[in-house]
Design an enzyme around this catalytic site. Structure first.
Site, mmCIF file in Angstrom:
data_model
loop_
_atom_site.group_PDB
_atom_site.id
_atom_site.type_symbol
_atom_site.label_atom_id
_atom_site.label_comp_id
_atom_site.label_asym_id
_atom_site.label_seq_id
_atom_site.Cartn_x
_atom_site.Cartn_y
_atom_site.Cartn_z
ATOM 1 N N GLU A 119 9.064 16.301 15.373
ATOM 2 C CA GLU A 119 9.389 16.304 13.943
ATOM 3 C C GLU A 119 8.473 17.291 13.204
ATOM 4 O O GLU A 119 7.261 17.274 13.408
ATOM 5 C CB GLU A 119 9.176 14.890 13.380
ATOM 6 C CG GLU A 119 9.647 14.755 11.955
ATOM 7 C CD GLU A 119 9.389 13.359 11.376
ATOM 8 O OE1 GLU A 119 8.306 12.803 11.610
ATOM 9 O OE2 GLU A 119 10.284 12.847 10.683
ATOM 10 N N GLU A 135 10.198 1.743 10.212
ATOM 11 C CA GLU A 135 11.105 2.862 9.908
ATOM 12 C C GLU A 135 10.321 4.139 10.142
ATOM 13 O O GLU A 135 9.434 4.472 9.348
ATOM 14 C CB GLU A 135 11.571 2.786 8.448
ATOM 15 C CG GLU A 135 12.334 1.522 8.095
ATOM 16 C CD GLU A 135 13.687 1.432 8.780
ATOM 17 O OE1 GLU A 135 14.242 2.463 9.192
ATOM 18 O OE2 GLU A 135 14.183 0.301 8.926
ATOM 19 N N CYS A 137 13.294 11.758 5.809
ATOM 20 C CA CYS A 137 13.413 11.358 7.213
ATOM 21 C C CYS A 137 14.818 11.616 7.745
ATOM 22 O O CYS A 137 15.021 11.764 8.939
ATOM 23 C CB CYS A 137 13.042 9.888 7.358
ATOM 24 S SG CYS A 137 13.986 8.836 6.249
ATOM 25 N N LYS A 155 0.845 -1.195 0.000
ATOM 26 C CA LYS A 155 0.000 0.000 0.000
ATOM 27 C C LYS A 155 0.881 1.245 0.000
ATOM 28 O O LYS A 155 1.589 1.516 0.972
ATOM 29 C CB LYS A 155 -0.887 0.013 1.248
ATOM 30 C CG LYS A 155 -1.960 1.085 1.162
ATOM 31 C CD LYS A 155 -2.618 1.377 2.489
ATOM 32 C CE LYS A 155 -1.946 2.486 3.238
ATOM 33 N NZ LYS A 155 -1.906 3.769 2.530
HETATM 34 P P1 NAD Z 1 2.093 8.301 7.901
HETATM 35 O O1 NAD Z 1 2.484 7.510 9.080
HETATM 36 O O2 NAD Z 1 0.955 9.237 8.022
HETATM 37 O O3 NAD Z 1 1.725 7.335 6.687
HETATM 38 C C1 NAD Z 1 2.639 6.392 6.186
HETATM 39 C C2 NAD Z 1 1.868 5.242 5.550
HETATM 40 O O4 NAD Z 1 1.170 4.554 6.578
HETATM 41 C C3 NAD Z 1 0.793 5.688 4.570
HETATM 42 O O5 NAD Z 1 0.726 4.746 3.531
HETATM 43 C C4 NAD Z 1 -0.474 5.671 5.408
HETATM 44 O O6 NAD Z 1 -1.647 5.478 4.668
HETATM 45 C C5 NAD Z 1 -0.200 4.451 6.286
HETATM 46 N N1 NAD Z 1 -0.908 4.432 7.557
HETATM 47 C C6 NAD Z 1 -1.225 5.484 8.351
HETATM 48 N N2 NAD Z 1 -1.883 5.038 9.450
HETATM 49 C C7 NAD Z 1 -1.942 3.689 9.354
HETATM 50 C C8 NAD Z 1 -2.492 2.673 10.172
HETATM 51 N N3 NAD Z 1 -3.114 2.953 11.321
HETATM 52 N N4 NAD Z 1 -2.385 1.380 9.761
HETATM 53 C C9 NAD Z 1 -1.755 1.073 8.602
HETATM 54 N N5 NAD Z 1 -1.235 2.013 7.778
HETATM 55 C C10 NAD Z 1 -1.309 3.302 8.152
HETATM 56 O O7 NAD Z 1 3.408 9.044 7.408
HETATM 57 P P2 NAD Z 1 3.548 10.067 6.204
HETATM 58 O O8 NAD Z 1 2.973 11.372 6.654
HETATM 59 O O9 NAD Z 1 3.074 9.443 4.935
HETATM 60 O O10 NAD Z 1 5.141 10.178 6.067
HETATM 61 C C11 NAD Z 1 5.925 11.033 6.818
HETATM 62 C C12 NAD Z 1 6.568 10.300 7.971
HETATM 63 O O11 NAD Z 1 7.327 9.187 7.496
HETATM 64 C C13 NAD Z 1 7.556 11.146 8.743
HETATM 65 O O12 NAD Z 1 7.372 10.927 10.113
HETATM 66 C C14 NAD Z 1 8.915 10.624 8.293
HETATM 67 O O13 NAD Z 1 9.965 10.824 9.209
HETATM 68 C C15 NAD Z 1 8.612 9.184 8.110
HETATM 69 N N6 NAD Z 1 9.606 8.553 7.241
HETATM 70 C C16 NAD Z 1 10.503 7.700 7.810
HETATM 71 C C17 NAD Z 1 11.482 7.104 7.022
HETATM 72 C C18 NAD Z 1 12.496 6.162 7.606
HETATM 73 O O14 NAD Z 1 13.155 5.470 6.847
HETATM 74 N N7 NAD Z 1 12.651 6.086 8.906
HETATM 75 C C19 NAD Z 1 11.525 7.379 5.650
HETATM 76 C C20 NAD Z 1 10.584 8.263 5.123
HETATM 77 C C21 NAD Z 1 9.624 8.840 5.917
#
Ligand code: NAD
Length: 487
Positions: A389, A253, A287, A178
């Protein structure tokens, strides 16, 4: 192959492109213009159910294919990504708002590298044996897990989506994946590429939708045996609370609040160039971006002057314009979040040295979500701005006097994803690197990536490592077999 973006994106299940069973869709908005250009399915547990059934069926044959066969198919997918770089880069920029030159030079090439890297990796993947001299031999098998789930965020859409899918498939699993509902388009185009490449039906199923409806249905499904998640710490916490009691394998991650530690004795030219990138690359939406810049006191005023001078010239503009160094923020929600974080920083007593405002462009991008690169000073280490963040083009500056103080400031954070250290004193650099609380440390560089290295964070930045053998180990079950020789 037609890689135009249709008005309605579809799920890719059992080799077919199909509408969501509920007929629910979410708008896809171009953040540079504010316009709706497409709609993505908001799938639910019913779509997940048919995808899991297709994956289970496909697993019986895919898990038995030879490494050579998987190598060939994954390389074919990589070839097709390379051949269609223009269409994919243009789709990524339309969906995400990042400059087109960045999509073309980083995001899409990295997606094909991910497939090539793990296609090659599986050809070299080996397991251990432990000899008990002339009594017995133990040998270890690493077998595919079954159906696994991959969930990715919006900041590096195809890049991070394929970073999970490629090792999962290479290791012989079938995948339910997804992408973020905010940036789903290149994942949809990838389904077409996988069909064209001859990936057998059901091996990869791309199911679109939001977190609560589609993501959670995947995490909750009893036949999805492992979850590889990249996203926010909050969503990671929710996913862990569902998957942990089901004893699923999990790789999380999560977010970061990374420190950049600058000593006066560093190579200033290189440090300044790279600190611009680590602060504002992809509009600060990586990130690994360094959002807390810690500077040795004797260098503070000079750093501030030179850094501001460069940032003044960083053009924010239409992502299609080659001259734009900064594109749009990914969505209105993220735009509002970043603007409110800037407000909080002011209320906490921070001084905005440069930026702090929305950018109003004219013409095609007059309704887009643009923010000036923003530098803030005068905040203490424990305030909200320095602890939470932001994930946007905002950095703070803090002075330090000693190595110990720099470490203490760096380690104040609840996060521990990455840190960057700038100094020509190699002993000091290594001392600091060993003590800084983060999973990744760069010395005199930033985001210099070797896909073989372990990638991931500690503290609230996550659990587990991606990359290289770590990813292939995550996507396999380890079984030890002990054979006694007998007399
Ligand atoms: P998010 O957590 O809102 O969403 C990420 C993904 O998770 C999306 O596909 C979303 O639909 C899904 N999701 C959200 N809630 C869920 C749930 N309850 N169950 C299952 N899936 C769910 O994050 P975002 O806003 O898309 O991305 C930004 C964040 O990602 C920042 O915090 C950033 O630091 C982090 N990030 C981390 C890394 C890493 O490698 N550590 C890399 C890139 C981004």
């Amino acid at each position: 192959m037609n890689l135009d973006i249709p008005y309605h994106l579809e799920n890719y299940i059992d080799g077919n492109l199909i509408a969501p069973l509920s007929s629910n869709f979410i708008d896809c908005i171009n953040p540079a213009t504010g316009e709706v250009f497409s709609q993505v399915p908001n799938s639910n547990e019913k779509d997940i159910e048919i995808a899991v059934n297709a994956a289970k069926k496909a697993f019986t044959t895919w898990s038995k294919t030879s490494n050579e066969e998987r190598f060939k198919i994954l390389n074919r997918i990589a070839d097709l990504i390379d051949e269609n770089i223009e269409a994919l880069a243009s789709a990524e920029t339309t969906d995400n708002g990042k400059p087109l030159w960045l999509s073309k030079s980083v995001d899409i090439p990295r997606a094909s590298s991910n497939f090539r890297f793990f296609a090659t990796g599986i050809m070299h993947f080996a397991s251990e044996s432990h000899s008990m001299t002339d009594k017995a031999i133990n040998y270890t098998l690493r077998q595919p897990i079954g159906v696994v789930g991959c969930i990715s965020p919006w900041n590096l859409p195809l890049y991070l989506f394929t970073w999970k899918i490629a090792p999962a498939l290479a290791a012989g699993n079938c995948v339910i994946a997804k992408p973020s509902e905010v940036t789903p388009v290149t994942a949809f185009l990838l389904s077409k590429i996988c069909k064209e490449a001859g990936l057998p039906n059901g091996v990869l199923n791309i199911v679109h939708g939001d977190g609560p409806s589609c993501g959670e249905a995947m995490v909750k499904h009893k036949d999805v045996k492992a979850i590889s998640f990249t996203g926010s710490t909050k969503a990671g916490e929710r996913i862990a609370s569902i998957a942990a009691p089901m004893f699923k394998k999990m790789s999380l991650e999560l977010g970061g609040k990374n420190a950049v530690i600058i000593f006066n004795d560093c190579n200033w030219e290189k440090m300044l160039k790279e600190t611009v990138r680590s602060s504002f690359g992809n509009m600060g939406q990586i990130c690994l971006c360094g959002s807390r810049i810690l500077i040795e006191k004797s260098a503070y005023e000079n750093f501030k002057k030179y850094f501001i001078d460069i940032i003044k010239k960083l053009k924010v503009g239409d992502p299609l314009d080659e001259e734009s160094k900064q594109g749009a923020i990914v969505s209105q929600t993220q735009f509002e979040k970043v603007m409110s974080c800037i407000e909080t920083a002011k209320q906490e007593g921070g001084t905005i040295l440069i930026g702090g405002n929305a950018v109003k462009l004219t013409g095609r991008c007059e309704n887009g979500y643009f923010i000036e690169p923003t530098i803030i000073e005068g905040l203490n280490a424990n305030c909200k701005t320095n602890m939470e963040e932001i994930f946007g083009p905002v950095v703070t500056l803090q002075p330090f006097e000693t190595e110990e103080e720099a470490l203490q400031l760096a380690n104040t954070s609840n996060y521990g994803l990455s840190a960057t250290i700038w100094t020509q004193d190699i002993s000091k650099a290594n001392r600091m690197a060993a003590k800084v609380e983060s999973g990744i440390v760069w010395i005199n560089c930033w985001l210099l990536r070797d896909l073989r290295t372990p990638f991931g964070g500690i503290k609230n930045s996550g659990v587990g490592r991606e990359g290289g053998w770590d990813a292939l180990k995550f996507f396999t079950e380890t079984k030890n077999i002990c054979l006694e020789f007998g007399v």
